[in-house]
Design a protein around this motif. Sequence first.
Motif, mmCIF file in Angstrom:
data_model
loop_
_atom_site.group_PDB
_atom_site.id
_atom_site.type_symbol
_atom_site.label_atom_id
_atom_site.label_comp_id
_atom_site.label_asym_id
_atom_site.label_seq_id
_atom_site.Cartn_x
_atom_site.Cartn_y
_atom_site.Cartn_z
ATOM 1 N N MET A 356 0.856 -1.191 0.000
ATOM 2 C CA MET A 356 0.000 0.000 0.000
ATOM 3 C C MET A 356 0.888 1.236 0.000
ATOM 4 O O MET A 356 1.845 1.299 0.766
ATOM 5 N N VAL A 357 0.529 2.199 -0.823
ATOM 6 C CA VAL A 357 1.360 3.386 -0.958
ATOM 7 C C VAL A 357 0.496 4.632 -0.749
ATOM 8 O O VAL A 357 -0.551 4.773 -1.388
ATOM 9 N N PRO A 358 0.891 5.537 0.154
ATOM 10 C CA PRO A 358 0.112 6.771 0.333
ATOM 11 C C PRO A 358 0.126 7.600 -0.944
ATOM 12 O O PRO A 358 1.146 7.696 -1.625
ATOM 13 N N ASN A 359 -1.018 8.164 -1.259
ATOM 14 C CA ASN A 359 -1.142 8.943 -2.486
ATOM 15 C C ASN A 359 -0.345 10.237 -2.420
ATOM 16 O O ASN A 359 -0.203 10.842 -1.363
ATOM 17 N N GLN A 360 0.163 10.628 -3.571
ATOM 18 C CA GLN A 360 0.839 11.905 -3.695
ATOM 19 C C GLN A 360 0.086 12.753 -4.712
ATOM 20 O O GLN A 360 -0.702 12.241 -5.505
ATOM 21 N N LYS A 361 0.297 14.050 -4.664
ATOM 22 C CA LYS A 361 -0.452 14.971 -5.511
ATOM 23 C C LYS A 361 0.475 15.902 -6.276
ATOM 24 O O LYS A 361 1.563 16.233 -5.805
ATOM 25 N N VAL A 362 0.010 16.307 -7.436
ATOM 26 C CA VAL A 362 0.650 17.390 -8.174
ATOM 27 C C VAL A 362 0.054 18.699 -7.656
ATOM 28 O O VAL A 362 -1.163 18.853 -7.624
ATOM 29 N N PRO A 363 0.878 19.645 -7.222
ATOM 30 C CA PRO A 363 0.321 20.908 -6.718
ATOM 31 C C PRO A 363 -0.261 21.748 -7.844
ATOM 32 O O PRO A 363 0.263 21.781 -8.951
ATOM 33 N N LYS A 364 -1.356 22.419 -7.551
ATOM 34 C CA LYS A 364 -1.925 23.371 -8.502
ATOM 35 C C LYS A 364 -2.466 24.563 -7.721
ATOM 36 O O LYS A 364 -2.673 24.488 -6.508
ATOM 37 N N THR A 469 -14.286 23.165 -22.351
ATOM 38 C CA THR A 469 -13.055 23.168 -21.566
ATOM 39 C C THR A 469 -13.435 23.138 -20.094
ATOM 40 O O THR A 469 -14.320 23.871 -19.652
ATOM 41 N N ASP A 470 -12.759 22.284 -19.328
ATOM 42 C CA ASP A 470 -13.039 22.089 -17.903
ATOM 43 C C ASP A 470 -11.838 22.494 -17.066
ATOM 44 O O ASP A 470 -10.726 22.666 -17.593
ATOM 45 N N PRO A 471 -12.028 22.620 -15.757
ATOM 46 C CA PRO A 471 -10.891 22.909 -14.877
ATOM 47 C C PRO A 471 -9.825 21.826 -14.915
ATOM 48 O O PRO A 471 -10.069 20.689 -15.342
ATOM 49 N N ILE A 472 -8.636 22.191 -14.460
ATOM 50 C CA ILE A 472 -7.555 21.221 -14.290
ATOM 51 C C ILE A 472 -7.893 20.328 -13.113
ATOM 52 O O ILE A 472 -8.349 20.785 -12.072
ATOM 53 N N GLU A 473 -7.699 19.047 -13.271
ATOM 54 C CA GLU A 473 -8.011 18.087 -12.214
ATOM 55 C C GLU A 473 -6.739 17.382 -11.773
ATOM 56 O O GLU A 473 -5.960 16.894 -12.597
ATOM 57 N N VAL A 474 -6.526 17.318 -10.467
ATOM 58 C CA VAL A 474 -5.385 16.591 -9.913
ATOM 59 C C VAL A 474 -5.794 15.148 -9.656
ATOM 60 O O VAL A 474 -6.861 14.880 -9.090
ATOM 61 N N MET A 475 -4.960 14.229 -10.073
ATOM 62 C CA MET A 475 -5.215 12.800 -9.884
ATOM 63 C C MET A 475 -4.171 12.250 -8.914
ATOM 64 O O MET A 475 -3.042 11.942 -9.312
ATOM 65 N N PRO A 476 -4.511 12.125 -7.631
ATOM 66 C CA PRO A 476 -3.543 11.591 -6.663
ATOM 67 C C PRO A 476 -3.273 10.116 -6.931
ATOM 68 O O PRO A 476 -4.086 9.405 -7.531
ATOM 69 N N GLY A 477 -2.146 9.646 -6.448
ATOM 70 C CA GLY A 477 -1.847 8.233 -6.595
ATOM 71 C C GLY A 477 -0.377 7.948 -6.447
ATOM 72 O O GLY A 477 0.418 8.797 -6.051
ATOM 73 N N ILE A 478 0.000 6.716 -6.769
ATOM 74 C CA ILE A 478 1.410 6.340 -6.762
ATOM 75 C C ILE A 478 2.146 7.109 -7.853
ATOM 76 O O ILE A 478 3.274 7.537 -7.687
ATOM 77 N N TRP A 479 1.461 7.283 -8.986
ATOM 78 C CA TRP A 479 1.983 8.078 -10.091
ATOM 79 C C TRP A 479 1.068 9.284 -10.255
ATOM 80 O O TRP A 479 0.136 9.267 -11.066
ATOM 81 N N PRO A 480 1.272 10.355 -9.504
ATOM 82 C CA PRO A 480 0.338 11.484 -9.551
ATOM 83 C C PRO A 480 0.404 12.217 -10.884
ATOM 84 O O PRO A 480 1.426 12.221 -11.562
ATOM 85 N N ALA A 481 -0.712 12.824 -11.230
ATOM 86 C CA ALA A 481 -0.780 13.594 -12.468
ATOM 87 C C ALA A 481 -1.812 14.697 -12.303
ATOM 88 O O ALA A 481 -2.680 14.636 -11.428
ATOM 89 N N ALA A 482 -1.703 15.704 -13.134
ATOM 90 C CA ALA A 482 -2.739 16.719 -13.274
ATOM 91 C C ALA A 482 -3.140 16.724 -14.735
ATOM 92 O O ALA A 482 -2.285 16.638 -15.624
#
Length: 720
Positions: A356-364, A469-482
């Motif tokens: 199990m890995v704690p989620n990480q986030k891309v800052p925005k 066009t929609d807002p930017i969405e942050v996708m937390p996870g092991i491999w975070p992305a926005a």
Amino acid sequence: MDRRVFLQVAGASGVAISGLGCSWLFKKPEAKPVFSTGIPTTCELCPNKCSVLAMVEGGRIRKLNPNPENPKSRDMLCARGNAAIQQVYDPDRLKQPLIRAGARGEGKWRPVSWEEAWDYTAKKLNEVKEKHGPQGTLWASTEGFQEVFFKNLGSAFGSPNIIRHPSLCLASMNLAYSMTFGTVPSFDLLNADYVIMAGANRFESIITPDTMDLIGGVMERKAKLIYLDPRFTVTASKADEWYPIAPGTDLAFILALIHVIIREERFDRAFVDGFTLGFEQVVEHVKPYTPEWAEQETGIRATDIIRIARNFAAAAPRAVFYAGRRSSWYQNDFQMRRAQAILNAIVGNWDRQGGMVPNQKVPKGEFLFMPWDEPKAPRVDEIEKNFPLAAKGDGVYLPLRENVLSGKPYPVKAWMIYKQDPLHAVPDQGKTLKMIEQMDFVAVIDIAMSDTAWYADVVFPESHYLERTDPIEVMPGIWPAAVLRQQVVKPLHDTKPCLEIVQGLAKRLGLSDYFDYTIDQWIEAEAKDLPVPNGLEHMKKHGVVAFSEPKYGATRKADHRFVTKSGKIELFSERLQEAGQDPLPKYSPPAKVPTGKFRLVLGRKATITHAALTQLPWLHEHNPENSLWLHPESADRLGIQTGDLLEVASSVGRVNIKALVTQEIRPDCVFMLHGFGKKSPWLRAVHNVGAADAVLLETAWDKVSGNAAMHETFVKVAKV
């Protein structure tokens, strides 16, 4: 593409990622010609948020391709994602605002201008507000990039009653893991050596990246997969071992695993001593839960339980009991997920590769808008009193409906709905219809005429995700992305994005000051804190900001504090005890199946999201109709053969559906696929085709999280 190799964004080294404070190196990706032939955007046909390249020619979308820059979507686009083209060009989609011209459900509509639809809706909302206060309105929505604008309108209007989908889906899982770890982790299925899954049909119900990583781990690396499910699913067919566990007894199985691991001292003592709280209480708590006892409850042999426990511990930390996503099964779901979390913790798989890995986030960044006053009235679902640990921003759907129907603690007479179909999403469709009938006003924002929209007073057509066009969405996870969802074609019809629909209503409700911005201004503010140079330009060009594989172990440092009351992983929960709940998972046997009845279980397919998409031709041809699965023993007893038309009845409703006789289900259960039996004639492919499970499902919920319990219904089955 080698799934272990992920494209990395251009930028300087040493940029910090929010969440755990660790730094990853950024490397400039090799030049790829892919972006010269497609417009990057983000799929909306399920919650996975896969990155897409839209191939546009002559103003028309010709093809959708996966965008390899998003590590979470693994350079793939599933059947649902591809079918978005058909959704755009669906002749039955909503094309302009509509106001009801007859009785609810009669199907008489009057096409109107946006101005008339906004004026009429604002008038009705204000009438309810004057008579019952702003708390007399209910604002229901499901996950979406523009959902924030809809929720903000409800809050600015003064309503405390914002209700979202999690208590129909994953609320018990989220709460259980948060209560234990202070966060909801991800599961590193790509690198795990031993995986136990209970009911998480991940090979059929696709979640990226979990599905693809499970394929990579189990099918390619030959990791061990143990699967528990009353039904033989596609995932069961790929597992090393499948156990048709007695429904509702998963907690007994997990407690027995914990019992064996502790009794035989196979737990990670150093991790338990250093990072957890309450282990000694767990030791005493699980003593009665022996494998022999669990065999009687689950139907799984004690010898198998012992062997699985030993193998699981031996494979740790590259061993996980996978939580899944939809956790709306039984009334003990929260405690079952708590037991999963405890089992994972004691073998030390926390923040380890393959664990199990704690989620990480891309800052925005965030757009700063004028705040509104907090609602003065309490929530109608009384979540603060009855579910104090549940997520107040999401609410609890079934208790809310009970209170609205009773008129207590106060009347709710207007229902605003965004991107949700409560008539199919919420158990006991008859009760939901009664709730609609007692409303003075119902409005729906959607792209298609859902069943709930069919019974509304006003229908607002939202532009398709490929048209806006929609807002930017942050996708937390092991491999975070926005990710960014940007418009690739002009709207085909007289439709608008949710933000513009909200702004039109806000103007007439005297709330324009709260929505005085454009979508471009919103996105520009979000892009300012992205950890890449020229963040907005980067997002428009690439559609995603993503990172290389993570480093593990940042939260295993001795001075790390978890976001819990004690700062440790709480095996024994004082917060639960203070809330009057069991601080450790306590087992209660499920209700026995009454004589002459079956337990109804539900499921999803890779071509269906919630109750949607079954009408799209490319997806419909794979599942043109749902059927009722019965075991041959049960079918023989009732004189039923495959293809026979059946009447299935519960205490709250009855449906007609065709039979499928199969050995791939327990004799005491029946199964039906979600998403059929639609009332709306505008969903022609599935209008009155098959049956809706919501008609049969009774009202029951988990007592801690308020999550709907959708496998607690018993039904009678007879040939028509």
